[in-house]
Design an enzyme around this catalytic site. Structure first.
Site, short mmCIF file in Angstrom:
data_model
loop_
_atom_site.label_atom_id
_atom_site.label_comp_id
_atom_site.label_asym_id
_atom_site.label_seq_id
_atom_site.Cartn_x
_atom_site.Cartn_y
_atom_site.Cartn_z
N PHE B 159 40.35 60.36 13.25
CA PHE B 159 39.68 60.09 14.54
C PHE B 159 40.16 58.76 15.12
CE2 PHE B 159 35.81 62.16 12.28
CZ PHE B 159 36.41 63.41 12.36
N GLU B 244 33.11 45.63 20.39
CA GLU B 244 33.32 47.05 20.66
C GLU B 244 32.02 47.70 21.14
OE1 GLU B 244 34.81 49.36 17.37
OE2 GLU B 244 34.82 51.22 18.54
N THR B 367 27.35 54.88 14.73
CA THR B 367 26.49 55.95 15.26
C THR B 367 25.11 55.43 15.64
OG1 THR B 367 25.59 56.47 13.09
CG2 THR B 367 27.61 57.65 13.74
#
Lengths: 249, 381
Positions: B159, B244, B367
């Site tokens: 990913f 980020e 997440t």
């Protein structure tokens, strides 16, 4: 060599303009403003000439309210060395603008004046030509290529059906067409540098120019909404409709 | 925009205008094609660099234009107006791959790598997630064993945004004992022996972005490519995550913003039952709620950004802001598609793309659940 680049603050080209309710003009309140795209091309051309070593100083100038300082800052972020705001609250028309610019030309003595061929608000396409006439300078309008050679400049002009190249003696006035160049973007370091560049303000009244409008706008209307089209089955039907209904052939 | 005046001055505004022009001229005319093609021309990195966008947030000595959190926010917000999260993520892979090099790389490494990336000649990305797990960074398995003046790397990553096209990969590897104390960051370069890139992964959203698997088989990496102290990589990774996550907040808020703007335009045009959609109370109230949620989320994000700019530790707050922003964007993109009805389900509608692109925002960069764990830990639980 010094270049003067007159620029104009106009409604951003991405804004869908609306006509004022009283039909006196276009709604400008709370509308995003920007530098006229043709003026950006003019600034870019001046900057490229400077990068080539032909030009040593670029002076941007505009006429308008204090708010127009924003566009001068943008011009300086794109590469102009300093700028001048001719401050007025009047809605200056091309002749008055050309006269005011003439006063600046006399003071600054530029070898070249590069400006947009027209502004996207009034679409007049008059200022450059009037300035050339008032100052006695040669003019190369609708330029798609500019080559300075000693005390001359070659201007390739976009004319109907092709290109025309004219040679002008400096000093001269050049107006820029769409395809002259692709303007760069103002980068953050250059935006920061622009904040430190000089921005002088002169009052329009001090230039002794008569700003009284020579034309009067009677009415501004939005274009009529386009009605839905129709599909025709054949060329014969199309020709028949063009002939008998639209009566265009 | 008037509500944000506290955080943005006229220089930010000029930058905003400039980046918006870039998006209008160099991206928007092509974005539908690039999305369908699953990629955009590599030269866009170069163009973004020439427009002065890539250097924002980096030190001037390496070709950057200085570190200002709100300049970075302005640039990211305007790039999101491309309506393609994938394009923004691809350009943004540099902003997660490069900062560790800038912060903790050796002078030699910085001087060699950073200017080339900021000039748009090279692409950087970050590789943390592995096929065996993403969230559990402390237990990653890719191993790097010291062999003289090299590391021998074995393992794989997945990913990885910009994984296909990147030149520089900031890779999390295990150099020591199990757990977070044995993790390091290594800069692995395209072409190093033993490093291969797998297929381009097909995704729900972010189509314009290349996402890949990476394989390392006895890959020899010079020890000088170590970023930060050996076995000290976990701290670097976690620090890097803060920036980020802030950018993911911005992406989520802009996703909501654009979805809302699309809806506001649509409801004034579209008619049903003889009235414009904007005249139905059910639509008006839905839009009012979308706008309210977005407003709260954006203000929260800006507040966290201001604290981060002031040098405060915001691990908890930025995690909260990310969860809040993505919850809002989940809701807003869902409602936006609902308002558009059938056309919202059709390719080519902006809200359709936003709906797909949004889904990753509550997953990538930590997440939703990991964010809550971070928050809980910071609360002393």
């Amino acid at each position: 060599m010094k270049v003067l680049v007159p620029i104009k603050r106009v409604v951003d080209y991405n804004v869908k303009v609306r006509v004022k309710a009283d039909n006196s003009g276009v709604e400008l309140a709370n509308v995003k403003m920007a530098m006229n795209p043709f003026c950006e091309i003019a600034v870019e051309e001046a900057v490229r000439l400077k990068e080539k070593g032909v030009v040593t100083e670029i002076v941007a100038v505009t006429i308008g309210s204090k708010a127009a300082q924003e566009q001068l800052r943008t011009a300086m972020a794109l590469g102009a060395d300093r700028s001048i705001l001719i401050e007025t609250e009047e809605d200056a028309q091309p002749l008055a603008i050309a006269k005011a610019l003439k006063a600046i030309v006399e003071k600054e003595q530029p070898q070249l004046v590069i400006l947009g061929k027209q502004a996207i608000d009034g679409d007049n396409s008059q200022t450059g030509q009037m300035l050339a006439a008032l100052t006695g300078m040669g003019q190369g309008t609708f330029a798609s290529e500019v080559v300075v050679d000693g005390d001359k400049v070659k201007v390739t002009r976009e004319v109907d059906g092709g290109f025309q190249t004219v040679e002008l003696k400096l000093p001269a006035v050049i107006t820029t067409d769409l395809r002259l160049n692709e303007p760069r973007y103002a980068s953050l370091p250059n935006i920061m540098k622009a904040k430190k560049k000089p921005l002088d303000t002169v009052s329009a009244a001090d230039l002794g120019v008569d700003f009284a409008p020579r034309t009067k706008t009677l009415k501004v209307e939005a274009p009529a909404a386009r009605s839905a089209g129709i599909k025709v089955a054949s060329v014969e039907e199309l020709v028949s409709k063009l002939k008998n209904e639209a009566k265009v052939i | 925009m008037s509500t944000t005046l506290d955080y943005f001055n006229d220089t930010h505004q000029m930058l905003r205008d400039s980046v918006r022009r870039f998006v209008e001229r160099d991206i928007l005319p092509h974005i539908d094609d690039w999305e369908e093609a699953g990629s955009f021309p590599r030269e866009l990195y170069k163009k973004a660099a020439e427009a002065g966008i890539s250097g924002i947030g980096y030190p001037e000595q390496y070709g950057g234009s200085g570190e200002d959190v709100f300049m970075k926010i302005v640039a990211s917000e305007e790039l999101m107006r491309s309506t393609s999260g994938g394009l923004v993520a691809s350009l943004g892979s540099v902003d997660i791959g490069l900062p560790p090099v800038v912060k903790w790389g050796s002078e030699e490494l910085k001087a060699r790598v950073v200017p080339q990336v900021l000039s748009g000649d090279k692409i950087a990305c970050l590789a943390i997630t592995e096929p065996g797990g993403g969230s559990d960074v402390a237990n990653l398995r890719t191993r790097a064993v010291k062999d003289g003046d090299h590391y021998i790397v074995n393992g794989s990553k997945t990913f990885i945004t910009s994984g296909v096209r990147a030149d520089y990969y900031t890779v999390a590897v295990r150099t020591g004992e199990p757990g977070f104390g044995g993790v390091s960051l290594l800069l692995i370069e395209k072409g190093m022996p033993g490093f291969t890139v797998g297929r381009t992964l097909k995704k729900t959203g972010w189509w314009a972005s290349d996402t890949a698997e990476l394989f390392f088989e006895d890959c020899r990496v010079p020890a000088t490519n170590l970023i930060g102290p050996e076995n000290g990589g976990f701290f670097c990774i976690m620090t890097n995550f803060q920036a980020e996550r802030l950018m993911l907040c911005v992406m989520a808020n802009m996703t909501s913003q654009i979805a809302l703007e699309e809806c506001l335009r649509y409801v004034k045009e579209r008619e049903a039952f003889g009235r414009r959609l904007a005249q139905f109370q059910v639509t008006r109230h839905k839009l009012a709620e979308m706008a309210t949620q977005l407003e709260a989320s954006r203000e929260f994000t800006y507040r966290v950004a201001a604290k981060m700019a002031a040098g405060q530790n915001c691990i908890k707050e930025v995690s909260m802001a990310k969860n809040f922003a993505t919850t809002v964007s989940d809701r807003v993109t869902y409602d936006a598609v609902q308002i558009f009805g059938g056309s919202g389900f059709m390719r080519g509608t902006v809200v359709e793309r936003l709906y797909r692109d949004n889904r990753i925002l509550a997953i990538g960069g930590g997440t939703y659940e990991i964010m809550n764990e971070v928050i809980a830990k910071q609360m002393g639980l």
